[in-house]
Design a protein around this motif. Structure first.
Motif, short mmCIF file in Angstrom:
data_model
loop_
_atom_site.label_atom_id
_atom_site.label_comp_id
_atom_site.label_asym_id
_atom_site.label_seq_id
_atom_site.Cartn_x
_atom_site.Cartn_y
_atom_site.Cartn_z
N UNK A 1 0.97 -1.23 0.45
CA UNK A 1 -0.18 -0.36 -0.28
C UNK A 1 0.72 1.50 0.49
N UNK A 2 0.78 2.26 -0.93
CA UNK A 2 1.79 3.44 -1.48
C UNK A 2 0.34 4.86 -1.00
N UNK A 3 0.80 5.24 -0.05
CA UNK A 3 0.62 7.20 0.09
C UNK A 3 1.57 8.00 -0.46
N UNK A 4 1.14 8.44 -1.29
CA UNK A 4 2.15 9.57 -2.14
C UNK A 4 1.39 10.56 -1.46
N UNK A 5 2.08 11.11 0.02
CA UNK A 5 1.97 12.52 0.03
C UNK A 5 0.38 12.58 1.50
N UNK A 6 0.72 11.95 1.71
CA UNK A 6 -0.39 11.68 2.84
C UNK A 6 -0.84 12.48 3.68
N UNK A 7 -2.41 13.64 3.57
CA UNK A 7 -1.62 14.67 4.07
C UNK A 7 -2.95 14.85 5.74
N UNK A 8 -3.70 13.83 5.78
CA UNK A 8 -4.61 13.96 7.39
C UNK A 8 -4.00 12.48 8.45
N UNK A 9 -3.25 12.77 8.96
CA UNK A 9 -2.71 11.72 10.60
C UNK A 9 -3.40 10.89 10.76
N UNK A 10 -5.23 11.32 10.91
CA UNK A 10 -6.03 10.45 11.85
C UNK A 10 -6.04 8.96 9.71
N UNK A 11 -6.27 8.96 8.80
CA UNK A 11 -5.92 8.10 7.37
C UNK A 11 -4.89 7.76 7.44
N UNK A 12 -3.59 8.24 7.90
CA UNK A 12 -2.31 7.26 7.57
C UNK A 12 -2.59 6.51 8.83
N UNK A 13 -3.11 6.55 9.93
CA UNK A 13 -2.80 6.23 11.38
C UNK A 13 -4.00 4.53 11.01
#
Length: 166
Positions: free
Chosen positions: A7-19
Motif C-alpha cells: 500500500x503506497x500513500x503519496x503525500x498523505x495529509x491527514x494523520x488519522x487516515x494514515x493511522x
C-alpha cells in the motif's frame, strides 16, 4: 509463490487516515509505503492514536519523494487509484507483490502520473453526486479486493472464531 500486498500513500495529509491505514496494513500483513512530503509527522498524536496498538506490527518504509519511491521499485507492478479512471478496481486481476498507489486527500495523484499510467488506473465505483471516498476507506476497499482475489493468504478466521463464546 509469496503474495505481499504493498500500500503506497503519496503525500498523505491527514494523520488519522494514515493511522487507520497503518492499522489495516498491520491486520492484513500488507506493507505500507509512505511517500513524502507528508502533511504531518509520524510522531503526531493523531497518527499514533489511530494505530497505536499496531504500530510495532507494521512493515513500513518511508521515502523522501515520489521520485525516490519509484527509483527504489523500478520493477513494481503499480495500480493507481483515482476517481478519474475508467475501469473499476474489481475488473483487474492483481499479480503477487503488487503496489496499490493512493494520492493525497485533497488532490489525489498527480495528473502527469495518471496520464503516464492510464492503463493501470482504477476507480472505486460510487454515485456521481459524491466526489470521493475517505482515503482510509478507499485503501481498505482496494486492499480487501486484492486479498479476496488471492484467497486471503496468511489470514485466517481462526482468531475470530477463537474469540467467540457461543
Amino acid at each position: 509463490m509469496e503474495h505481499t500486498l504493498n500500500i503506497v500513500l503519496i503525500e498523505p495529509e491527514i494523520p488519522q487516515n494514515t493511522g487507520n491505514i497503518a492499522r489495516s496494513c498491520a491486520a492484513t500483513g500488507a506493507r505500507l509505503h509512505l511517500v513524502g512530503p507528508m502533511g504531518f509527522h509520524i510522531t503526531d498524536k493523531q497518527v499514533k492514536r489511530a494505530g497505536l496498538d499496531y504500530w510495532d506490527k507494521l512493515d513500513i518504509t518511508y521515502y523522501e519523494s515520489t521520485l525516490d519511491f519509484f527509483e527504489q521499485h523500478k520493477d513494481g507492478e503499480f495500480f493507481y487509484f483515482t476517481t478519474k479512471a475508467e475501469q473499476a478496481h474489481s475488473d483487474i486481476t492483481y499479480p503477487p507483490n503488487c503496489f496499490l498507489v493512493f494520492g493525497k486527500e485533497t488532490k489525489g495523484l498527480p495528473e502527469e502520473l495518471l496520464k503516464a499510467n492510464h492503463d493501470r488506473c482504477v476507480r472505486l465505483p460510487m454515485r456521481g453526486i459524491i466526489r470521493s471516498l475517505n482515503l482510509s476507506n478507499a485503501v481498505a476497499v482496494g486492499m480487501y479486493e486484492v486479498l479476496r482475489q488471492w484467497d486471503y493468504p496468511a489470514l485466517s478466521a481462526k482468531g475470530a472464531l477463537h474469540r467467540l463464546h457461543w
